[in-house]
Design a protein around this motif. Structure first.
Motif: not given
Length: 352
Positions: A99-101, A128-142, A163-168
Protein backbone atom coordinates in the motif's frame (compact mmCIF):
# COMPACT_ATOMS: atom_id res chain seq x y z
CA UNK A 1 -25.40 -25.58 -1.69
CA UNK A 2 -26.04 -24.10 -5.16
CA UNK A 3 -26.80 -20.71 -3.64
CA UNK A 4 -23.64 -20.80 -1.59
CA UNK A 5 -21.59 -21.86 -4.63
CA UNK A 6 -22.96 -18.91 -6.61
CA UNK A 7 -22.19 -16.66 -3.66
CA UNK A 8 -18.66 -18.03 -3.53
CA UNK A 9 -18.13 -17.36 -7.25
CA UNK A 10 -19.17 -13.76 -6.73
CA UNK A 11 -16.98 -13.48 -3.64
CA UNK A 12 -13.98 -14.84 -5.51
CA UNK A 13 -14.48 -12.19 -8.16
CA UNK A 14 -13.78 -9.49 -5.57
CA UNK A 15 -11.81 -11.13 -2.77
CA UNK A 16 -8.09 -10.39 -2.99
CA UNK A 17 -6.79 -11.23 0.47
CA UNK A 18 -6.33 -14.96 0.13
CA UNK A 19 -5.28 -17.81 -2.09
CA UNK A 20 -8.62 -19.42 -1.21
CA UNK A 21 -10.00 -18.06 -4.50
CA UNK A 22 -7.21 -19.46 -6.62
CA UNK A 23 -8.83 -18.51 -9.90
CA UNK A 24 -8.75 -14.85 -8.95
CA UNK A 25 -5.18 -14.80 -7.69
CA UNK A 26 -2.41 -13.57 -10.01
CA UNK A 27 0.63 -15.74 -10.49
CA UNK A 28 3.88 -14.54 -8.89
CA UNK A 29 6.43 -12.95 -11.20
CA UNK A 30 8.87 -15.77 -10.35
CA UNK A 31 8.62 -19.14 -8.58
CA UNK A 32 8.36 -18.63 -4.83
CA UNK A 33 11.02 -20.02 -2.52
CA UNK A 34 9.71 -22.60 -0.04
CA UNK A 35 8.78 -22.60 2.72
CA UNK A 36 6.25 -19.79 2.54
CA UNK A 37 4.30 -20.62 5.70
CA UNK A 38 4.86 -18.41 8.77
CA UNK A 39 6.15 -20.33 11.78
CA UNK A 40 3.47 -20.82 14.43
CA UNK A 41 5.50 -22.90 16.86
CA UNK A 42 7.79 -21.64 19.64
CA UNK A 43 10.48 -24.02 18.34
CA UNK A 44 9.89 -23.80 14.59
CA UNK A 45 10.62 -26.58 12.16
CA UNK A 46 12.37 -26.24 8.83
CA UNK A 47 8.99 -26.23 7.10
CA UNK A 48 8.19 -22.62 7.93
CA UNK A 49 9.66 -19.12 7.88
CA UNK A 50 10.06 -17.20 11.16
CA UNK A 51 8.39 -13.80 11.47
CA UNK A 52 11.75 -12.24 12.35
CA UNK A 53 13.25 -13.60 9.11
CA UNK A 54 10.34 -12.25 7.10
CA UNK A 55 10.57 -8.84 8.71
CA UNK A 56 14.30 -8.66 8.06
CA UNK A 57 13.75 -9.64 4.42
CA UNK A 58 11.10 -6.95 3.96
CA UNK A 59 13.54 -4.36 5.32
CA UNK A 60 16.70 -5.54 3.57
CA UNK A 61 18.41 -2.87 1.43
CA UNK A 62 19.19 -5.54 -1.18
CA UNK A 63 15.50 -6.37 -1.74
CA UNK A 64 14.64 -6.40 -5.45
CA UNK A 65 11.30 -5.78 -7.14
CA UNK A 66 10.50 -8.55 -9.62
CA UNK A 67 6.96 -7.61 -10.52
CA UNK A 68 3.59 -6.32 -9.41
CA UNK A 69 0.02 -7.40 -9.96
CA UNK A 70 -3.37 -5.90 -9.30
CA UNK A 71 -5.18 -7.43 -6.39
CA UNK A 72 -8.29 -9.34 -7.46
CA UNK A 73 -10.46 -7.07 -5.35
CA UNK A 74 -8.67 -3.95 -6.54
CA UNK A 75 -9.72 -1.58 -3.76
CA UNK A 76 -7.63 1.05 -1.96
CA UNK A 77 -4.82 0.86 -4.52
CA UNK A 78 -3.19 -2.23 -3.04
CA UNK A 79 -0.79 -4.29 -5.16
CA UNK A 80 0.75 -7.73 -4.79
CA UNK A 81 4.51 -7.47 -5.21
CA UNK A 82 6.87 -10.32 -6.01
CA UNK A 83 10.18 -9.62 -4.27
CA UNK A 84 13.60 -11.25 -4.24
CA UNK A 85 16.45 -11.14 -1.78
CA UNK A 86 19.94 -12.50 -2.57
CA UNK A 87 20.78 -15.53 -0.41
CA UNK A 88 23.51 -18.13 -0.12
CA UNK A 89 21.30 -20.63 -1.93
CA UNK A 90 20.59 -18.20 -4.78
CA UNK A 91 17.72 -15.91 -3.91
CA UNK A 92 14.70 -15.82 -1.64
CA UNK A 93 11.52 -15.06 -3.61
CA UNK A 94 8.30 -14.19 -1.81
CA UNK A 95 5.26 -11.94 -2.11
CA UNK A 96 3.90 -9.03 -0.10
CA UNK A 97 0.89 -6.76 -0.17
CA UNK A 98 1.86 -3.16 -0.92
CA UNK A 99 0.00 0.00 0.00
CA UNK A 100 1.67 3.18 -1.19
CA UNK A 101 1.36 6.20 1.09
CA UNK A 102 -0.31 7.97 -1.84
CA UNK A 103 -3.38 5.71 -1.37
CA UNK A 104 -4.06 7.44 1.96
CA UNK A 105 -7.64 8.61 2.37
CA UNK A 106 -9.75 9.97 5.20
CA UNK A 107 -10.92 6.43 5.92
CA UNK A 108 -7.98 4.17 5.05
CA UNK A 109 -4.41 4.86 6.12
CA UNK A 110 -1.60 2.40 5.20
CA UNK A 111 0.35 3.62 8.25
CA UNK A 112 -2.20 2.01 10.52
CA UNK A 113 -1.00 -1.40 9.28
CA UNK A 114 2.27 -0.60 11.01
CA UNK A 115 0.34 0.48 14.09
CA UNK A 116 -1.58 -2.79 14.30
CA UNK A 117 1.61 -4.80 13.86
CA UNK A 118 3.37 -2.76 16.55
CA UNK A 119 0.53 -3.09 19.09
CA UNK A 120 0.52 -6.85 18.49
CA UNK A 121 4.23 -7.01 19.28
CA UNK A 122 3.59 -5.56 22.74
CA UNK A 123 1.83 -8.70 23.97
CA UNK A 124 2.45 -11.54 21.51
CA UNK A 125 5.51 -13.64 20.73
CA UNK A 126 6.47 -13.86 17.04
CA UNK A 127 5.05 -17.36 16.59
CA UNK A 128 1.73 -16.09 17.99
CA UNK A 129 1.30 -13.17 15.60
CA UNK A 130 -2.20 -12.68 14.17
CA UNK A 131 -1.19 -9.88 11.77
CA UNK A 132 1.45 -10.71 9.10
CA UNK A 133 4.85 -8.98 9.38
CA UNK A 134 4.52 -5.40 8.13
CA UNK A 135 7.18 -2.76 7.56
CA UNK A 136 7.57 0.64 5.95
CA UNK A 137 9.52 0.74 2.70
CA UNK A 138 10.65 3.36 0.21
CA UNK A 139 11.30 1.95 -3.28
CA UNK A 140 13.62 3.68 -5.72
CA UNK A 141 11.43 5.83 -7.94
CA UNK A 142 12.84 4.69 -11.29
CA UNK A 143 12.56 1.01 -10.34
CA UNK A 144 9.07 1.55 -8.95
CA UNK A 145 7.94 3.19 -12.17
CA UNK A 146 9.40 0.31 -14.17
CA UNK A 147 8.02 -2.55 -12.07
CA UNK A 148 4.94 -1.26 -10.26
CA UNK A 149 3.40 1.94 -11.59
CA UNK A 150 4.67 4.05 -14.50
CA UNK A 151 2.77 7.00 -13.05
CA UNK A 152 4.34 6.64 -9.60
CA UNK A 153 5.65 9.82 -7.99
CA UNK A 154 8.15 10.45 -5.22
CA UNK A 155 6.41 10.63 -1.85
CA UNK A 156 8.60 13.31 -0.29
CA UNK A 157 10.22 16.34 -1.92
CA UNK A 158 13.89 15.82 -2.70
CA UNK A 159 13.79 12.06 -2.06
CA UNK A 160 13.55 9.88 -5.15
CA UNK A 161 11.57 6.99 -3.73
CA UNK A 162 7.97 5.88 -3.17
CA UNK A 163 7.04 5.25 0.45
CA UNK A 164 4.44 2.76 1.64
CA UNK A 165 3.80 -0.36 3.69
CA UNK A 166 4.73 -3.95 2.85
CA UNK A 167 2.84 -6.81 4.52
CA UNK A 168 3.84 -10.44 4.04
CA UNK A 169 1.43 -12.35 1.83
CA UNK A 170 -0.08 -15.45 3.48
CA UNK A 171 0.35 -17.96 0.69
CA UNK A 172 -1.27 -20.75 2.71
CA UNK A 173 -4.24 -18.61 3.73
CA UNK A 174 -7.86 -19.24 2.86
CA UNK A 175 -10.71 -16.77 2.93
CA UNK A 176 -13.71 -17.59 5.13
CA UNK A 177 -15.70 -19.20 2.31
CA UNK A 178 -12.80 -21.43 1.29
CA UNK A 179 -12.06 -22.34 4.92
CA UNK A 180 -15.70 -23.36 5.39
CA UNK A 181 -15.75 -25.35 2.15
CA UNK A 182 -12.61 -27.19 3.26
CA UNK A 183 -14.09 -27.98 6.67
CA UNK A 184 -11.73 -25.68 8.57
CA UNK A 185 -14.60 -23.55 9.86
CA UNK A 186 -18.34 -24.07 10.22
CA UNK A 187 -19.64 -20.49 10.25
CA UNK A 188 -20.89 -18.89 7.04
CA UNK A 189 -19.09 -15.58 6.37
CA UNK A 190 -18.14 -15.08 10.05
CA UNK A 191 -14.60 -15.06 11.38
CA UNK A 192 -15.69 -15.91 14.92
CA UNK A 193 -16.79 -19.55 14.98
CA UNK A 194 -18.09 -20.59 18.40
CA UNK A 195 -17.98 -24.30 17.54
CA UNK A 196 -14.33 -24.15 16.48
CA UNK A 197 -13.52 -21.97 19.50
CA UNK A 198 -14.64 -24.87 21.72
CA UNK A 199 -13.14 -27.58 19.53
CA UNK A 200 -9.70 -26.30 18.43
CA UNK A 201 -7.03 -24.90 20.77
CA UNK A 202 -5.17 -23.43 17.77
CA UNK A 203 -8.22 -21.55 16.54
CA UNK A 204 -9.22 -20.56 20.08
CA UNK A 205 -5.83 -19.07 20.89
CA UNK A 206 -5.43 -17.19 17.61
CA UNK A 207 -9.04 -15.94 17.54
CA UNK A 208 -8.86 -14.68 21.13
CA UNK A 209 -5.46 -13.02 20.59
CA UNK A 210 -6.78 -11.44 17.41
CA UNK A 211 -9.89 -10.17 19.20
CA UNK A 212 -7.70 -8.63 21.90
CA UNK A 213 -5.77 -6.82 19.18
CA UNK A 214 -8.82 -5.69 17.19
CA UNK A 215 -10.39 -4.43 20.44
CA UNK A 216 -7.26 -2.47 21.39
CA UNK A 217 -6.90 -0.86 17.95
CA UNK A 218 -10.66 -0.34 17.46
CA UNK A 219 -10.74 -2.18 14.15
CA UNK A 220 -13.33 -0.28 12.18
CA UNK A 221 -13.98 -2.42 9.11
CA UNK A 222 -14.24 -6.06 10.13
CA UNK A 223 -16.03 -7.42 7.09
CA UNK A 224 -15.33 -11.05 6.06
CA UNK A 225 -12.71 -10.21 3.41
CA UNK A 226 -10.37 -8.84 6.10
CA UNK A 227 -9.83 -12.27 7.67
CA UNK A 228 -7.75 -15.24 6.60
CA UNK A 229 -7.58 -18.76 7.99
CA UNK A 230 -4.10 -20.28 7.85
CA UNK A 231 -2.45 -23.37 9.29
CA UNK A 232 -4.16 -26.68 8.59
CA UNK A 233 -7.53 -28.42 9.10
CA UNK A 234 -6.17 -29.80 12.37
CA UNK A 235 -4.58 -26.50 13.49
CA UNK A 236 -6.48 -23.60 11.94
CA UNK A 237 -5.30 -20.08 12.82
CA UNK A 238 -7.11 -16.81 12.30
CA UNK A 239 -5.41 -13.68 10.91
CA UNK A 240 -6.52 -10.16 10.06
CA UNK A 241 -4.85 -8.84 6.90
CA UNK A 242 -6.25 -5.32 6.60
CA UNK A 243 -6.06 -2.92 9.53
CA UNK A 244 -5.98 0.38 7.67
CA UNK A 245 -9.29 1.47 9.22
CA UNK A 246 -8.38 1.36 12.91
CA UNK A 247 -7.47 3.47 15.94
CA UNK A 248 -10.83 5.17 16.22
CA UNK A 249 -10.78 6.75 12.78
CA UNK A 250 -14.16 5.38 11.63
CA UNK A 251 -16.38 2.35 12.03
CA UNK A 252 -18.09 0.75 9.03
CA UNK A 253 -21.80 0.71 9.97
CA UNK A 254 -22.59 -2.11 7.53
CA UNK A 255 -20.52 -4.87 9.17
CA UNK A 256 -22.54 -7.39 11.17
CA UNK A 257 -19.59 -8.87 13.10
CA UNK A 258 -17.86 -5.98 14.84
CA UNK A 259 -14.37 -7.02 15.93
CA UNK A 260 -13.77 -3.71 17.67
CA UNK A 261 -15.91 -5.34 20.40
CA UNK A 262 -14.92 -8.39 22.43
CA UNK A 263 -16.67 -11.30 20.71
CA UNK A 264 -14.78 -14.20 22.27
CA UNK A 265 -15.92 -15.67 25.61
CA UNK A 266 -12.37 -15.94 26.95
CA UNK A 267 -8.78 -14.92 26.25
CA UNK A 268 -5.54 -16.73 26.95
CA UNK A 269 -4.31 -16.43 30.54
CA UNK A 270 -0.82 -15.75 29.19
CA UNK A 271 -2.15 -12.88 27.09
CA UNK A 272 -4.04 -11.42 30.05
CA UNK A 273 -0.90 -11.53 32.19
CA UNK A 274 1.18 -9.82 29.51
CA UNK A 275 -1.42 -7.09 29.09
CA UNK A 276 -1.38 -6.35 32.82
CA UNK A 277 2.40 -5.93 32.68
CA UNK A 278 2.42 -3.35 29.87
CA UNK A 279 3.89 -0.05 31.02
CA UNK A 280 3.12 3.53 29.99
CA UNK A 281 6.62 3.65 28.48
CA UNK A 282 5.86 0.69 26.23
CA UNK A 283 2.66 2.31 25.04
CA UNK A 284 4.50 5.60 24.47
CA UNK A 285 6.97 3.76 22.24
CA UNK A 286 4.17 3.43 19.67
CA UNK A 287 4.79 7.08 18.80
CA UNK A 288 7.88 6.02 16.84
CA UNK A 289 7.25 2.66 15.23
CA UNK A 290 9.80 3.26 12.49
CA UNK A 291 12.41 5.92 11.78
CA UNK A 292 14.33 6.73 8.61
CA UNK A 293 17.08 9.07 7.54
CA UNK A 294 17.24 10.79 4.18
CA UNK A 295 20.56 9.77 2.59
CA UNK A 296 21.57 10.43 -1.02
CA UNK A 297 18.01 10.82 -2.25
CA UNK A 298 16.64 7.76 -0.45
CA UNK A 299 15.32 6.75 2.98
CA UNK A 300 17.45 4.47 5.17
CA UNK A 301 15.82 2.63 8.08
CA UNK A 302 17.44 3.25 11.45
CA UNK A 303 16.92 3.07 15.20
CA UNK A 304 13.91 4.83 16.68
CA UNK A 305 14.65 8.01 18.60
CA UNK A 306 12.63 10.20 20.94
CA UNK A 307 9.32 11.27 19.43
CA UNK A 308 9.08 14.75 17.97
CA UNK A 309 5.78 16.50 17.23
CA UNK A 310 3.87 13.44 18.47
CA UNK A 311 0.54 14.95 17.49
CA UNK A 312 1.25 13.92 13.90
CA UNK A 313 1.56 10.46 12.37
CA UNK A 314 4.42 11.17 9.93
CA UNK A 315 6.84 13.84 11.12
CA UNK A 316 10.17 15.19 9.98
CA UNK A 317 12.96 16.35 12.27
CA UNK A 318 15.68 17.64 9.97
CA UNK A 319 16.62 14.69 7.76
CA UNK A 320 14.90 12.14 10.02
CA UNK A 321 11.40 10.81 9.31
CA UNK A 322 9.40 9.25 12.14
CA UNK A 323 6.31 7.11 11.54
CA UNK A 324 4.03 6.06 14.38
CA UNK A 325 0.76 6.51 16.18
CA UNK A 326 -0.35 9.96 17.19
CA UNK A 327 -0.67 11.03 20.81
CA UNK A 328 -4.45 10.76 20.52
CA UNK A 329 -4.29 7.26 19.02
CA UNK A 330 -2.01 6.04 21.80
CA UNK A 331 -4.39 7.48 24.39
CA UNK A 332 -7.25 5.49 22.85
CA UNK A 333 -5.21 2.27 22.92
CA UNK A 334 -4.32 2.94 26.56
CA UNK A 335 -7.95 3.55 27.49
CA UNK A 336 -9.11 0.35 25.83
CA UNK A 337 -6.28 -1.59 27.47
CA UNK A 338 -7.53 -0.44 30.89
CA UNK A 339 -11.08 -1.45 29.97
CA UNK A 340 -9.97 -4.89 28.82
CA UNK A 341 -7.82 -5.68 31.86
CA UNK A 342 -10.64 -4.46 34.10
CA UNK A 343 -13.00 -6.99 32.53
CA UNK A 344 -10.55 -9.79 33.23
CA UNK A 345 -9.89 -8.63 36.80
CA UNK A 346 -13.61 -8.42 37.62
CA UNK A 347 -14.39 -11.76 35.97
CA UNK A 348 -16.53 -10.30 33.20
CA UNK A 349 -14.06 -11.80 30.70
CA UNK A 350 -12.83 -15.32 31.37
CA UNK A 351 -9.37 -16.73 30.67
CA UNK A 352 -8.36 -20.08 29.30
Amino acid sequence: MIARSLSRILACSVAWVSTGCAAGMPEPAAPLTPPTRICTEAQPSSGCRAASVIEAALRAPELVLLGAAETPQGRQGARILTLALPAESGKLVFRAKWRAHSTLSSLNDPRRELGAYAVQRLFLEPHEYVVPPSVGRCFDLAEYQRRVDPAGRATFAGIDCVFGVLSYWLEDGRDLDAAEDAGWLSSDQRAFDAAWFRRSASYRDSASDLNVLTFLIEHGDSHPDQFIVGGSPELPRLYCVDNSLSFGSFRNPTVDEDWSRLLVPSIRLTTAQRLRQLTPEQLSSLAVIEQYRAVDGSLVHGAAGAAVNAGQALRWAGRELQVGLTRAEIARVSSRLRALTSRVTTGRLATH
